[in-house]
Design an enzyme around this catalytic site. Structure first.
Site, PDB file in Angstrom:
ATOM      1  N   PRO A   2       0.510  -1.331   0.230  1.00  8.95           N
ATOM      2  CG  PRO A   2      -0.687  -1.719   1.818  1.00  8.95           C
ATOM      3  CD  PRO A   2       0.539  -2.168   1.286  1.00  8.95           C
ATOM      4  CD  GLU A   3       4.002   2.181  -4.213  1.00  8.30           C
ATOM      5  OE1 GLU A   3       4.137   4.423  -5.021  1.00  8.30           O
ATOM      6  OE2 GLU A   3       4.764   1.388  -4.419  1.00  8.30           O
ATOM      7  CE  LYS A  58       5.624   4.782   0.685  1.00  9.21           C
ATOM      8  NZ  LYS A  58       6.184   3.819   0.620  1.00  9.21           N
ATOM      9  NE  ARG A 296      10.834  -1.988  -2.794  1.00  7.09           N
ATOM     10  CZ  ARG A 296      10.544  -1.114  -1.950  1.00  7.09           C
ATOM     11  NH1 ARG A 296      10.881  -0.153  -1.659  1.00  7.09           N
ATOM     12  NH2 ARG A 296       9.447  -1.460  -2.629  1.00  7.09           N
TER      13      ARG A 296
END
Ligand SMILES: [Zn+2]
Length: 336
Positions: A2-3, A58, A296
């Protein structure tokens, strides 16, 4: 994970139904979720009414009112109890807080990788890490398969300190082109790492960083300080537009994001580059490439986001790691 858009969707959903409920009890099923033990946490939240929900980056913030249990007792008298009325100097009546005025409380939740806030999940669903029992009778469960999510209970006076060092909200006036140019200047990190750094701008994670850079037509390994004024303007617009598109599509349900009612978002259906390695770019047809930046996965179109203008020193040796198919480019795009 979730961002900003996903947390904003959770906030909006909860804002329609959670305020007004009173916390009747709290149960912690995984002690790692909170610094406080169950009894300590209970002492800080039970009897408090949910006043509203906010978001910072966030993080989801739940504002709780003064202790107000049992529900309905002395209802209507809260304002009078928390404030005294005194004669002002010029004979005017002014309300002043009493020293003993009960304070509110702030719950902060970070969903991290897989956290979900759900009303009464289906039996047999993932075990909850904590549960808020609410009055009138319902329960808000925190499910979290990978168990990185966190819960904090704070004195509201400590909110500023909690978020000290966090960059501006992307939709706030503080995040403008001038701010972005100042922050970009002189830095050598790759743009991808810059966007993920919550100290520069709050709320962006892997999905929206990759998608923002595609929209801005900037290579993810570009050295931050090499970005020119026009490119900075493009990047600013791309960040804001990409996050807004995420909210408009009710978030991305790539891993496990669902809103508190169990609904999935739709942003994953219109992703341009994220997790589309080897698939054709939607603009030029070139296969999307993948490279790992700071651990990432990073996805980009090598044609729409050319390596020009200075690659970050730490990234010069990085090579795409995904399978690279035959290029089918039909010309570089002229517009975003
Ligand atoms: Zn392309």
């Amino acid at each position: 994970m979730p961002e900003l858009p996903e947390v904003e969707i959770v906030r909006r959903r909860l804002e329609t139904c959670l305020p007004g409920f009173v916390v009747r009890d709290v149960r912690i099923d995984d002690p790692r979720v909170c610094d406080l033990g169950e009894d300590e946490l209970r002492a800080t939240v039970v009897g408090r009414r949910v006043l509203g929900l906010r978001r910072r980056g966030k993080y989801l913030l739940v504002d709780l009112g003064p202790v107000d249990w049992p529900v309905g007792a002395e209802s209507g008298g809260r304002t009078a109890r928390s404030e005294g009325v005194e004669e002002g100097a010029a004979g005017t009546v002014v309300a002043v807080p009493r020293p003993s005025a009960p304070a509110g409380r702030l719950l902060i939740v970070h969903l991290r990788m897989t956290g979900q806030l759900l009303f009464r999940p289906e039996p047999g669903a993932t075990r909850s890490r904590f549960v808020l029992a609410l009055d009138p009778a319902t329960e808000l469960h925190f499910a979290d398969v990978r168990r990185f999510g966190r819960l904090w209970s704070l004195d509201p006076a400590d909110e500023e300190r909690f978020f000290a060092g966090m960059g501006p909200e992307p939709f706030s006036p503080d995040f403008d082109v001038a701010y972005l140019r100042r922050e970009l200047a002189g830095r050598r990190a790759p743009l991808k790492a810059f966007l993920l750094d919550q100290r520069r701008v709050a709320g962006i994670g892997n999905i929206y960083a990759d998608e923002s850079l595609f929209r801005a037509r900037l290579h993810p390994l570009r050295a931050t300080g090499s970005v020119g004024p026009r490119e900075a303007r493009r990047l600013h617009a791309a960040v804001v537009e990409t996050l807004q598109a995420g909210i408009d599509h009710e978030g991305s349900s790539i891993e496990s994001f669902i809103d508190p009612a169990g609904e999935r978002g739709r942003f994953q259906e219109i992703l341009n580059v994220y997790q589309r390695t080897s698939e054709p770019c939607r603009v030029c047809g070139t296969p999307i490439e993948r490279v790992v930046v700071g651990g990432r996965s990073t996805h980009y179109c090598p044609r729409c986001q050319p390596r020009r203008g200075g690659i970050a020193p730490t990234a010069r040796r990085l090579r795409p790691t995904g399978p690279v198919g035959k290029r089918t480019a039909r010309g570089a795009p002229r517009t975003s």
